[in-house]
Design a protein around this motif. Sequence first.
Motif, PDB file in Angstrom:
ATOM      1  N   MET A   1       0.849  -1.188   0.000  1.00 21.26           N
ATOM      2  CA  MET A   1       0.000   0.000   0.000  1.00 21.26           C
ATOM      3  C   MET A   1       0.883   1.235   0.000  1.00 21.26           C
ATOM      4  N   SER A   2       0.621   2.166  -0.936  1.00 23.65           N
ATOM      5  CA  SER A   2       1.462   3.348  -1.045  1.00 23.65           C
ATOM      6  C   SER A   2       1.236   4.289   0.123  1.00 23.65           C
ATOM      7  N   ARG A   3       2.335   4.942   0.521  1.00 23.25           N
ATOM      8  CA  ARG A   3       2.263   5.882   1.624  1.00 23.25           C
ATOM      9  C   ARG A   3       1.655   7.190   1.196  1.00 23.25           C
ATOM     10  N   LYS A   4       0.852   7.784   2.079  1.00 21.31           N
ATOM     11  CA  LYS A   4       0.268   9.087   1.792  1.00 21.31           C
ATOM     12  C   LYS A   4       1.372  10.145   1.815  1.00 21.31           C
ATOM     13  N   PRO A   5       1.470  10.966   0.767  1.00 19.57           N
ATOM     14  CA  PRO A   5       2.528  11.976   0.748  1.00 19.57           C
ATOM     15  C   PRO A   5       2.345  12.971   1.893  1.00 19.57           C
ATOM     16  N   SER A   6       3.460  13.422   2.451  1.00 20.75           N
ATOM     17  CA  SER A   6       3.387  14.388   3.551  1.00 20.75           C
ATOM     18  C   SER A   6       3.214  15.799   3.012  1.00 20.75           C
ATOM     19  N   ILE A   7       2.684  16.659   3.857  1.00 18.07           N
ATOM     20  CA  ILE A   7       2.539  18.064   3.482  1.00 18.07           C
ATOM     21  C   ILE A   7       3.905  18.672   3.206  1.00 18.07           C
ATOM     22  N   GLN A   8       4.919  18.271   3.987  1.00 20.80           N
ATOM     23  CA  GLN A   8       6.258  18.820   3.781  1.00 20.80           C
ATOM     24  C   GLN A   8       6.826  18.424   2.427  1.00 20.80           C
ATOM     25  N   SER A   9       6.595  17.157   2.025  1.00 27.19           N
ATOM     26  CA  SER A   9       7.121  16.722   0.722  1.00 27.19           C
ATOM     27  C   SER A   9       6.435  17.469  -0.420  1.00 27.19           C
ATOM     28  N   MET A  10       5.136  17.740  -0.275  1.00 30.03           N
ATOM     29  CA  MET A  10       4.429  18.512  -1.300  1.00 30.03           C
ATOM     30  C   MET A  10       4.951  19.941  -1.341  1.00 30.03           C
ATOM     31  N   ASP A  12       7.918  20.921  -0.584  1.00 28.47           N
ATOM     32  CA  ASP A  12       9.243  20.907  -1.212  1.00 28.47           C
ATOM     33  C   ASP A  12       9.135  20.847  -2.729  1.00 28.47           C
ATOM     34  N   GLN A  13       8.207  20.038  -3.226  1.00 34.12           N
ATOM     35  CA  GLN A  13       8.039  19.912  -4.683  1.00 34.12           C
ATOM     36  C   GLN A  13       7.571  21.211  -5.320  1.00 34.12           C
ATOM     37  N   LEU A  14       6.723  21.947  -4.612  1.00 30.97           N
ATOM     38  CA  LEU A  14       6.130  23.162  -5.158  1.00 30.97           C
ATOM     39  C   LEU A  14       6.943  24.410  -4.843  1.00 30.97           C
ATOM     40  N   VAL A  21       0.870  25.195   1.998  1.00 29.77           N
ATOM     41  CA  VAL A  21       0.269  23.961   1.496  1.00 29.77           C
ATOM     42  C   VAL A  21      -0.868  23.514   2.403  1.00 29.77           C
ATOM     43  N   SER A  22      -0.669  23.612   3.709  1.00 31.29           N
ATOM     44  CA  SER A  22      -1.703  23.211   4.658  1.00 31.29           C
ATOM     45  C   SER A  22      -2.954  24.056   4.510  1.00 31.29           C
ATOM     46  N   ARG A  23      -2.776  25.372   4.362  1.00 31.23           N
ATOM     47  CA  ARG A  23      -3.930  26.266   4.198  1.00 31.23           C
ATOM     48  C   ARG A  23      -4.674  25.960   2.903  1.00 31.23           C
ATOM     49  N   ALA A  24      -3.928  25.687   1.853  1.00 32.93           N
ATOM     50  CA  ALA A  24      -4.564  25.399   0.567  1.00 32.93           C
ATOM     51  C   ALA A  24      -5.363  24.105   0.623  1.00 32.93           C
ATOM     52  N   LEU A  25      -4.793  23.071   1.266  1.00 32.52           N
ATOM     53  CA  LEU A  25      -5.477  21.784   1.339  1.00 32.52           C
ATOM     54  C   LEU A  25      -6.728  21.837   2.197  1.00 32.52           C
ATOM     55  N   SER A  26      -6.698  22.679   3.214  1.00 27.17           N
ATOM     56  CA  SER A  26      -7.840  22.755   4.130  1.00 27.17           C
ATOM     57  C   SER A  26      -8.899  23.745   3.664  1.00 27.17           C
TER      58      SER A  26
END
Length: 346
Positions: A1-10, A12-14, A21-26
């Motif tokens: 089962m694939s791991r859920k990507p962390s907010i920190q990793s997202m 870093d990518q962006l 990222v947290s504000r955008a996701l929520s």
Amino acid sequence: MSRKPSIQSMADQLGLSKYAVSRALSGKSGVSPATRERVLELAKTLGYGLPAPKAAGPSPVSASSFVLICINQTNRGDASYWQRVLAGLISGCSERGWHHAIVSQPVSFPAATTLSPQELIAPHLDWGSCLGIIVMGAYPYPVLQLMVRTGKPLVLLDHHEPLLSCDEVNHANIDAGFLIGHHLLAGRKCRRLVFLGDDGRSTSFAERRIGVRLARDRYGSPETELQEWELPYEAGGWLEAAAERFGRLAPGERPDAWIGANDDIAMQWMQRLRQIGCSVPEEAQVAGIDNVEGAALSSPRLTTIHLGKEELGRRTVETLERRIAHPGTPIERIQMGAVLIPRDSA
């Protein structure tokens, strides 16, 4: 089962902060629509579990909801073009039961300030009731960035800004230049053309120039000559500058066709040509772009390209409505079609 990507990793990518990222996701405030769209798109790609959408409820549009319309101060008094576009905007808002507020924005704001974007743009308005922003015409990139920072949906009307991720609704300006060039070269057999423009005025002028060049490349012959006269249309004094340049031409060097970047340039130049003894269309043909009301009333009547002005305004409101309803979808860059209107001048 694939791991859920962390907010920190997202983040870093962006290239964003974990907080953004947290504000955008929520779905919370504090990030721009463009940033939120980037975060949500990556989250969808990575399979990040987003909150389930809320059940449909009453429309967020209240009796006090309004669209903020920003118009450049230099365009506010243009009855033949911008006022007609504005009429289309107002009509589109009224059809949806939306109010509107119009502000004539300066083209710059203080660099060092503690004021919020909302306070700088329109401090007298209730921003909680603002549905979105429509910007009419050209604005510098820093001012448009300020508008993005309000967090409201933003649509550019008759302006292209490649560095911003927002919807745009424009005339097909390259097509317009191509059509008028095709008409003069293939239809009227003109061989020495001049494009009268001012690229500092707006993106649309530059695009129309490109269209004329493309027509020259497609329909011109080895003998075809296209000159581009860059004139101070925005600053003023362009008519005198063009007349002075024309006066230096030998009779055998004079163009047989003139294309104004808009109808105003074409009509003023047509009258100046007649004043200095050059008959239109017998000695030189003149054409414009826009099809303002005065084009059909000029003497001779001006050949031009019709670009729907009220329609441009109404289509922009439709685009804003779509953005409000679907905030995370890819941006749209819409072009309204162009139609040749041949008359007496060419």
